[in-house]
Design a protein around this motif. Structure first.
Motif, PDB file in Angstrom:
ATOM      1  N   ILE A 162     -25.581  -6.005  66.477  1.00  0.00           N
ATOM      2  CA  ILE A 162     -24.668  -4.972  65.976  1.00  0.00           C
ATOM      3  C   ILE A 162     -23.403  -4.859  66.842  1.00  0.00           C
ATOM      4  CG2 ILE A 162     -25.697  -2.986  67.185  1.00  0.00           C
ATOM      5  CD1 ILE A 162     -25.454  -1.524  64.379  1.00  0.00           C
ATOM      6  N   GLN A 163     -23.516  -5.206  68.132  1.00  0.00           N
ATOM      7  CA  GLN A 163     -22.351  -5.122  69.013  1.00  0.00           C
ATOM      8  C   GLN A 163     -21.260  -6.121  68.608  1.00  0.00           C
ATOM      9  OE1 GLN A 163     -25.495  -5.446  69.917  1.00  0.00           O
ATOM     10  NE2 GLN A 163     -26.012  -3.737  71.252  1.00  0.00           N
ATOM     11  N   SER A 164     -21.644  -7.178  67.899  1.00  0.00           N
ATOM     12  CA  SER A 164     -20.667  -8.192  67.491  1.00  0.00           C
ATOM     13  C   SER A 164     -19.805  -7.750  66.308  1.00  0.00           C
ATOM     14  CB  SER A 164     -21.373  -9.500  67.136  1.00  0.00           C
ATOM     15  OG  SER A 164     -22.116  -9.344  65.946  1.00  0.00           O
ATOM     16  N   LEU A 165     -20.181  -6.639  65.707  1.00  0.00           N
ATOM     17  CA  LEU A 165     -19.403  -6.154  64.563  1.00  0.00           C
ATOM     18  C   LEU A 165     -18.123  -5.491  65.064  1.00  0.00           C
ATOM     19  CD1 LEU A 165     -19.094  -5.713  61.515  1.00  0.00           C
ATOM     20  CD2 LEU A 165     -20.336  -3.562  61.784  1.00  0.00           C
ATOM     21  N   THR A 166     -17.049  -6.249  65.018  1.00  0.00           N
ATOM     22  CA  THR A 166     -15.718  -5.722  65.344  1.00  0.00           C
ATOM     23  C   THR A 166     -14.793  -6.132  64.200  1.00  0.00           C
ATOM     24  OG1 THR A 166     -14.993  -7.734  66.491  1.00  0.00           O
ATOM     25  CG2 THR A 166     -16.096  -6.045  67.849  1.00  0.00           C
ATOM     26  N   ILE A 167     -13.711  -5.416  64.065  1.00  0.00           N
ATOM     27  CA  ILE A 167     -12.739  -5.744  63.004  1.00  0.00           C
ATOM     28  C   ILE A 167     -12.209  -7.167  63.227  1.00  0.00           C
ATOM     29  CG2 ILE A 167     -10.533  -5.110  61.930  1.00  0.00           C
ATOM     30  CD1 ILE A 167     -12.808  -3.080  61.357  1.00  0.00           C
ATOM     31  N   LYS A 168     -11.960  -7.517  64.486  1.00  0.00           N
ATOM     32  CA  LYS A 168     -11.449  -8.850  64.816  1.00  0.00           C
ATOM     33  C   LYS A 168     -12.447  -9.938  64.384  1.00  0.00           C
ATOM     34  CE  LYS A 168      -9.584 -11.494  68.646  1.00  0.00           C
ATOM     35  NZ  LYS A 168      -9.086 -11.453  70.013  1.00  0.00           N
ATOM     36  N   ASN A 169     -13.726  -9.786  64.763  1.00  0.00           N
ATOM     37  CA  ASN A 169     -14.748 -10.772  64.398  1.00  0.00           C
ATOM     38  C   ASN A 169     -14.935 -10.853  62.888  1.00  0.00           C
ATOM     39  OD1 ASN A 169     -15.191 -11.336  67.073  1.00  0.00           O
ATOM     40  ND2 ASN A 169     -17.060 -10.120  67.238  1.00  0.00           N
ATOM     41  N   ALA A 193      -6.512 -11.536  57.550  1.00  0.00           N
ATOM     42  CA  ALA A 193      -5.958 -10.728  58.639  1.00  0.00           C
ATOM     43  C   ALA A 193      -6.722  -9.421  58.823  1.00  0.00           C
ATOM     44  CB  ALA A 193      -4.487 -10.434  58.352  1.00  0.00           C
ATOM     45  N   GLU A 194      -6.729  -8.933  60.065  1.00  0.00           N
ATOM     46  CA  GLU A 194      -7.376  -7.651  60.373  1.00  0.00           C
ATOM     47  C   GLU A 194      -6.806  -6.531  59.503  1.00  0.00           C
ATOM     48  OE1 GLU A 194      -7.696  -6.711  64.615  1.00  0.00           O
ATOM     49  OE2 GLU A 194      -7.685  -8.869  65.034  1.00  0.00           O
ATOM     50  N   SER A 195      -5.500  -6.602  59.244  1.00  0.00           N
ATOM     51  CA  SER A 195      -4.855  -5.553  58.444  1.00  0.00           C
ATOM     52  C   SER A 195      -5.471  -5.450  57.045  1.00  0.00           C
ATOM     53  CB  SER A 195      -3.352  -5.806  58.336  1.00  0.00           C
ATOM     54  OG  SER A 195      -3.119  -7.073  57.734  1.00  0.00           O
ATOM     55  N   ALA A 196      -5.962  -6.581  56.527  1.00  0.00           N
ATOM     56  CA  ALA A 196      -6.603  -6.572  55.203  1.00  0.00           C
ATOM     57  C   ALA A 196      -7.892  -5.749  55.229  1.00  0.00           C
ATOM     58  CB  ALA A 196      -6.889  -7.995  54.743  1.00  0.00           C
ATOM     59  N   ILE A 197      -8.608  -5.808  56.331  1.00  0.00           N
ATOM     60  CA  ILE A 197      -9.843  -5.008  56.455  1.00  0.00           C
ATOM     61  C   ILE A 197      -9.481  -3.534  56.581  1.00  0.00           C
ATOM     62  CG2 ILE A 197     -11.849  -4.529  57.935  1.00  0.00           C
ATOM     63  CD1 ILE A 197     -11.966  -7.578  58.409  1.00  0.00           C
ATOM     64  N   TYR A 198      -8.442  -3.249  57.368  1.00  0.00           N
ATOM     65  CA  TYR A 198      -8.017  -1.855  57.554  1.00  0.00           C
ATOM     66  C   TYR A 198      -7.557  -1.199  56.244  1.00  0.00           C
ATOM     67  CZ  TYR A 198      -8.398  -2.248  62.626  1.00  0.00           C
ATOM     68  OH  TYR A 198      -8.877  -2.406  63.897  1.00  0.00           O
ATOM     69  N   ARG A 199      -7.169  -1.997  55.264  1.00  0.00           N
ATOM     70  CA  ARG A 199      -6.806  -1.428  53.959  1.00  0.00           C
ATOM     71  C   ARG A 199      -8.041  -0.854  53.255  1.00  0.00           C
ATOM     72  NH1 ARG A 199      -2.931  -5.607  53.722  1.00  0.00           N
ATOM     73  NH2 ARG A 199      -4.251  -7.072  52.602  1.00  0.00           N
ATOM     74  N   HIS A 200      -9.211  -1.356  53.629  1.00  0.00           N
ATOM     75  CA  HIS A 200     -10.451  -0.908  52.975  1.00  0.00           C
ATOM     76  C   HIS A 200     -11.270   0.050  53.845  1.00  0.00           C
ATOM     77  CE1 HIS A 200      -9.875  -3.711  49.675  1.00  0.00           C
ATOM     78  NE2 HIS A 200      -9.472  -4.586  50.584  1.00  0.00           N
ATOM     79  N   TYR A 201     -11.274  -0.180  55.145  1.00  0.00           N
ATOM     80  CA  TYR A 201     -12.037   0.660  56.077  1.00  0.00           C
ATOM     81  C   TYR A 201     -11.194   0.935  57.310  1.00  0.00           C
ATOM     82  CZ  TYR A 201     -16.096  -0.542  53.223  1.00  0.00           C
ATOM     83  OH  TYR A 201     -16.961  -0.700  52.177  1.00  0.00           O
ATOM     84  N   GLU A 202     -11.153   2.212  57.720  1.00  0.00           N
ATOM     85  CA  GLU A 202     -10.331   2.615  58.866  1.00  0.00           C
ATOM     86  C   GLU A 202     -10.785   1.952  60.161  1.00  0.00           C
ATOM     87  OE1 GLU A 202     -10.152   6.905  59.333  1.00  0.00           O
ATOM     88  OE2 GLU A 202     -10.165   7.119  57.146  1.00  0.00           O
ATOM     89  N   ASN A 203     -12.113   1.784  60.301  1.00  0.00           N
ATOM     90  CA  ASN A 203     -12.658   1.268  61.560  1.00  0.00           C
ATOM     91  C   ASN A 203     -14.107   0.809  61.363  1.00  0.00           C
ATOM     92  OD1 ASN A 203     -14.249   3.663  61.541  1.00  0.00           O
ATOM     93  ND2 ASN A 203     -12.600   4.773  62.565  1.00  0.00           N
ATOM     94  N   LYS A 204     -14.708   0.349  62.444  1.00  0.00           N
ATOM     95  CA  LYS A 204     -16.085  -0.138  62.438  1.00  0.00           C
ATOM     96  C   LYS A 204     -17.068   0.958  61.977  1.00  0.00           C
ATOM     97  CE  LYS A 204     -19.469  -1.535  65.918  1.00  0.00           C
ATOM     98  NZ  LYS A 204     -19.659  -2.104  67.251  1.00  0.00           N
ATOM     99  N   ILE A 205     -16.816   2.186  62.397  1.00  0.00           N
ATOM    100  CA  ILE A 205     -17.700   3.305  62.027  1.00  0.00           C
ATOM    101  C   ILE A 205     -17.731   3.465  60.508  1.00  0.00           C
ATOM    102  CG2 ILE A 205     -18.118   5.805  62.257  1.00  0.00           C
ATOM    103  CD1 ILE A 205     -18.561   4.097  64.856  1.00  0.00           C
TER     104      ILE A 205
END
Length: 195
Positions: free
Chosen positions: A25-32, A40-52
């Motif tokens: 679970i520690q490996s779950l980062t936006i970058k990974n 791009a990381e920004s594409a993930i941020y469009r759907h989820y604010e953060n790992k939480i």
């Protein structure tokens, strides 16, 4: 939270579970996550604010399926013992098909400082235990389940044993067939709760 998720959000959840399965679970980062999905990381941020938010989405995904299992069992005319057996089987099948869910569902020690995640896990546990208690109470009224132990206590014992059994499977690095061994385990639970 909106329970309808987009195709892209589902992809993020699936890849997050893959990452967790591969490296914890520690490996779950936006970058990974961005690297594994290939955008791009920004594409993930469009759907989820953060790992939480991603972990909350995974918990919601699990919550919906377990609620479905419990609701189905509450609505059937089967006896309580068969309902409990079906609940165990459904959980064992779900975890066998997606082992990384175990890393998330049973990680409240990691969530300790994240109130939202702790509350979500607590909500799932309380709802499932309450539904199981209802099944047990009906079984006690119908003479199928022993009445010398309170339904609330039996539901905690049953849910606790399910949790411990799945956790053993997880900690052994999945070195036994959860569904097959789970069937034997459920037979022991049935002996303990039968009237």
């Amino acid at each position: 939270m909106n329970t309808e998720i987009t195709e892209r959000q589902q992809e993020i959840i699936n890849v997050s579970l893959e990452l967790i399965a591969e490296s914890g679970i520690q490996s779950l980062t936006i970058k990974n996550l961005a690297k594994k999905i290939g955008f791009a990381e920004s594409a993930i941020y469009r759907h989820y604010e953060n790992k939480i938010q991603i972990l909350l989405a995974i918990l919601d995904f699990f919550k919906q399926s377990t609620e479905h299992y419990f609701t189905n069992q509450l609505e059937t005319n089967e006896n309580a013992i068969i309902k409990i057996e079906s609940l165990f089987h459904n959980h064992f099948t779900k975890f066998s098909n997606s082992p990384s869910l175990v890393s998330v569902i049973f990680s409240e020690e990691i969530f300790r400082n994240e109130v939202e995640l702790t509350e979500k896990v607590k909500e799932i546990m309380n709802k499932n235990t309450t539904s199981l208690k209802t099944i047990i109470e009906t079984g006690q009224r119908n003479g199928e389940i022993r009445t010398d132990i309170e339904a609330a206590h039996l539901s905690v014992m049953i849910m606790g044993s399910l949790r411990m059994f799945v956790k053993q499977w997880h900690m052994s690095n999945y070195n036994f067939n959860l569904i097959e061994k789970g069937s034997d385990f459920v037979n022991s639970i049935k002996i303990l709760v039968k009237n």
